[in-house]
Structures are given as C-alpha cells and as structure tokens.
Design an enzyme around this catalytic site. Sequence first.
Site, PDB file in Angstrom:
ATOM      1  N   PRO A 171      55.519  33.948  31.684  1.00  0.00           N
ATOM      2  CA  PRO A 171      54.328  33.513  30.924  1.00  0.00           C
ATOM      3  C   PRO A 171      53.460  32.514  31.671  1.00  0.00           C
ATOM      4  O   PRO A 171      52.235  32.525  31.536  1.00  0.00           O
ATOM      5  CB  PRO A 171      54.942  32.888  29.667  1.00  0.00           C
ATOM      6  CG  PRO A 171      56.241  33.610  29.484  1.00  0.00           C
ATOM      7  CD  PRO A 171      56.744  33.864  30.876  1.00  0.00           C
ATOM      8  N   ALA A 228      53.678  32.104  35.133  1.00  0.00           N
ATOM      9  CA  ALA A 228      53.734  32.432  36.565  1.00  0.00           C
ATOM     10  C   ALA A 228      53.354  33.889  36.747  1.00  0.00           C
ATOM     11  O   ALA A 228      54.199  34.774  36.696  1.00  0.00           O
ATOM     12  CB  ALA A 228      55.134  32.166  37.119  1.00  0.00           C
ATOM     13  N   SER A 288      49.858  35.398  38.857  1.00  0.00           N
ATOM     14  CA  SER A 288      49.375  35.550  40.226  1.00  0.00           C
ATOM     15  C   SER A 288      50.042  34.569  41.181  1.00  0.00           C
ATOM     16  O   SER A 288      50.197  34.850  42.369  1.00  0.00           O
ATOM     17  CB  SER A 288      47.851  35.354  40.268  1.00  0.00           C
ATOM     18  OG  SER A 288      47.199  36.372  39.527  1.00  0.00           O
ATOM     19  N   GLN A 335      30.798  57.973  29.389  1.00  0.00           N
ATOM     20  CA  GLN A 335      29.345  57.979  29.205  1.00  0.00           C
ATOM     21  C   GLN A 335      28.786  59.404  29.275  1.00  0.00           C
ATOM     22  O   GLN A 335      27.931  59.787  28.468  1.00  0.00           O
ATOM     23  CB  GLN A 335      28.679  57.109  30.279  1.00  0.00           C
ATOM     24  CG  GLN A 335      27.188  56.885  30.085  1.00  0.00           C
ATOM     25  CD  GLN A 335      26.895  55.955  28.918  1.00  0.00           C
ATOM     26  OE1 GLN A 335      27.736  55.172  28.519  1.00  0.00           O
ATOM     27  NE2 GLN A 335      25.692  56.060  28.369  1.00  0.00           N
ATOM     28  N   GLY A 374      29.061  60.817  22.748  1.00  0.00           N
ATOM     29  CA  GLY A 374      29.873  60.481  21.578  1.00  0.00           C
ATOM     30  C   GLY A 374      31.269  61.061  21.663  1.00  0.00           C
ATOM     31  O   GLY A 374      32.237  60.450  21.194  1.00  0.00           O
ATOM     32  N   GLU A 434      49.885  43.875  39.829  1.00  0.00           N
ATOM     33  CA  GLU A 434      50.152  43.809  41.274  1.00  0.00           C
ATOM     34  C   GLU A 434      49.119  42.932  41.982  1.00  0.00           C
ATOM     35  O   GLU A 434      48.683  43.230  43.095  1.00  0.00           O
ATOM     36  CB  GLU A 434      50.177  45.216  41.894  1.00  0.00           C
ATOM     37  CG  GLU A 434      51.248  46.121  41.347  1.00  0.00           C
ATOM     38  CD  GLU A 434      52.655  45.629  41.613  1.00  0.00           C
ATOM     39  OE1 GLU A 434      52.968  45.316  42.775  1.00  0.00           O
ATOM     40  OE2 GLU A 434      53.447  45.543  40.663  1.00  0.00           O
ATOM     41  N   THR A 466      45.682  40.535  40.496  1.00  0.00           N
ATOM     42  CA  THR A 466      44.368  40.872  39.961  1.00  0.00           C
ATOM     43  C   THR A 466      43.400  41.139  41.117  1.00  0.00           C
ATOM     44  O   THR A 466      43.599  40.669  42.237  1.00  0.00           O
ATOM     45  CB  THR A 466      43.805  39.729  39.097  1.00  0.00           C
ATOM     46  OG1 THR A 466      43.565  38.584  39.935  1.00  0.00           O
ATOM     47  CG2 THR A 466      44.771  39.355  37.988  1.00  0.00           C
TER      48      THR A 466
END
Length: 388
Positions: free
Chosen positions: A134, A136, A138, A344, A348, A371, A373
């Site tokens: 939680p 630790a 990056s 896109q 819809g 792995e 950011t």
Amino acid sequence: MTVFDRLDSSLNLPEDEQMVLASVRSLARERIAPRAAEFDRTGEFPWDNVHDINALGLNMMFVPEAYGGMGLSYICYLACVREISRACAATGIIWATNFHAMKPLIEFGNEEQKSRFLPRIAEGALASLAITEPEAGSDATGMTTAFRPDGDDIIIDGGKTFITNGDVADLYLLFGKWTHIQDPRKAISVLVLEKGTAGLEVLRNEDKMGTRASSTATIRFHECRVPRANLVGNPGDGLTVLLASLNRSRPSVAAHALGIARAAFEDATAYINERSQSGRKIIEFQGIQFLLADVAAELVLTESYLWQVGAMIDAGATDFGIEASILKLRASDVAMRASTEAVQLLGGYGYCKDYRVERLMRDAKITQIWEGTNQVHRQIIGRSFISR
C-alpha cells in the site's frame, strides 16, 4: 495482405516454435475469445482458460528442459502473450505472470530450488510476483514486509497489495526486507512462498475497471514460517533480482498491451468498412483514414520494436533496461489510443458492452500503470541521458 499481416509473417521462428504459436492462435480464437465477455461480466477467474492453456503445456515454454520444460525463445513467449491477450486480456495477464514470477528463479535460484519448484510450473502450477505494498508502489525500497531469520527458517510478517494471481497462486516470488540489514535498499531480499503456508491470508480481491477476470489480491503474512532453503540468493540480493525481473517483464507487458491494441484496431476497421454514413462507408472519409494511418503507424513501429528487444534478450543482452522502458511506454500508450479511438469510431455502439471495444478500452488502461507507471518510465528514459 495488410501491413500487419506482413509484419506477422516476418517473424522468423524455428519450426517447433511456429507450431506452438499456431496452436496458441487456434486456442485463443476458438476457445479463449468466445468466453472473454462472460468472464469480464462476472469477474470470475477463468479456470477453463487456464486448463486449456495447461493442456497445451504452455508453461513448459519458459522452463529449461532440465526441469521439465521446453526452453523456447523469449520472442516465441512474447508472441504467445500477444495472441492470448488479443483474445482475453485477463487471461493474458494470468499466464504471463507465471513467467514474471518464475524467470527470476531460473536466473538466480540454486540447483536445489530449481529442481524443487520449476517442474511444478512446467506442469501448470500458477505463480505470483509479490512486490507492491500500500505504501510502496513505484518506489519498491519503501516496502515494509519483514523477513526475520530464525535458525533454519525465515519468519515473514507484512502484506502486499495489487498482487496478480494472489489468491490462486501455488508459488509466490515474494520480496521483503531482511530485518538484520538497516540500509533499505540493501535489505531487500526475495524468497519462494508456497501455497498453504500457515499465516498466509488473502484479505480481498479488487473489483477492477478492466481485466476483471484476472484476480488482483491483497494478501497478508502473519508469522509465516518458511525454510531458509527458499531464500533466493543471499540476504540483500533482492533489489538486483527485482530489477532484472522488471526488465524482462516490461517487454511482456508491452506484448500484452499490443494484443489489446491489435484487437481494438481490427474491430474498428471491420466496423467502419461495413458502416455507411451519408451514402459512403465511414472508412472512405479522409479524416477517418488519417486517424487510421496514425494508429497503424504507431502499432507497426511498436510491434517491430517488440521483436527487436525480444531478439536482444534472446541473444543474451543484459543491459536493456532503457529499451524495455521505451517499449512498455509506447506499447501501453498505443493500446490506450487504439482502444479509445475504436470506441469513438463505433460511436454509441462503442460505448455499449455488446461490442468488444468497450472492454478493450477498460483493459488497456492498466498497461499504463503497472510494471512502473508511464510517468516513471519517462523519468527513467530521460535521466539516462544525464552526462556522468
């Protein structure tokens, strides 16, 4: 042939590896892909897919022959990750994590450890790589999971979060800090923890936006006692093992991302070749063609670099960390772009769960986060040019 067909056909694998890849493509197309939407809807772990993968013996491909494996090339492994992820991103993660977790044992483990653990992986056991905590992510040096030596044993206390396969793994490659070493970097150590060890507890599985069938667990260790024989290397060797593990797993994450990107691109082009607007197929509008050209160019160049980095690793390169970061960064960015543009282009319909691109966009996002950011990778790449 499209440019992608030509790129795929240029992959020069030996005959036995071509046969493996062909089998994986068939499995992905015929069995894994048709199940993907339902596994995504329920979030249920895809045991059927795991059993089918094991029936092909795919775990054997990254285990040396001496321990019951086939020892195939890293490029072949990357190609299989891409094909499985193209069909079901969650299943691609589950299978690739076996490699992420056990390759360090192959590189750094002793003969007794390899003989004890690797045949189990070759036979289809699930593995987990347990690094993140939680506080630790990056910065792995901030981990607090403690390894306390006690005679011939090691006592483990602490916890890990966001652990792929954390609730189903048979073997965990677990990182923590050796309590008798004060330096936070030099204290990092690594060991193999086996399923069923007393004191190992799964606290919860995350309810995720994407890759929902891949379990992501928070686990806790309370006075887990493991034999010191499970320690990989010596106390304090963990950071070296960790960095080597990440450098090899990042191209694998890139292959995973590119499988998602290819699926999104294929779905989008198929749709706009059929769908008409104002009397013309959507693909005939110049603005749409420019968009396709940009995404296709990114995909082709990134896939080409995937095979280039894979060849470096197969050739025995040891200094490829920057290349791995560049590859992971570009592949995950193109996965997010390709899937977003696909939504896109479908309009819809792209926003509805009846169409796969909605799931692919959700699946793609994690590849920019785990792995390392993409912000961390940009920092790694950029600082590599500082004059020393």
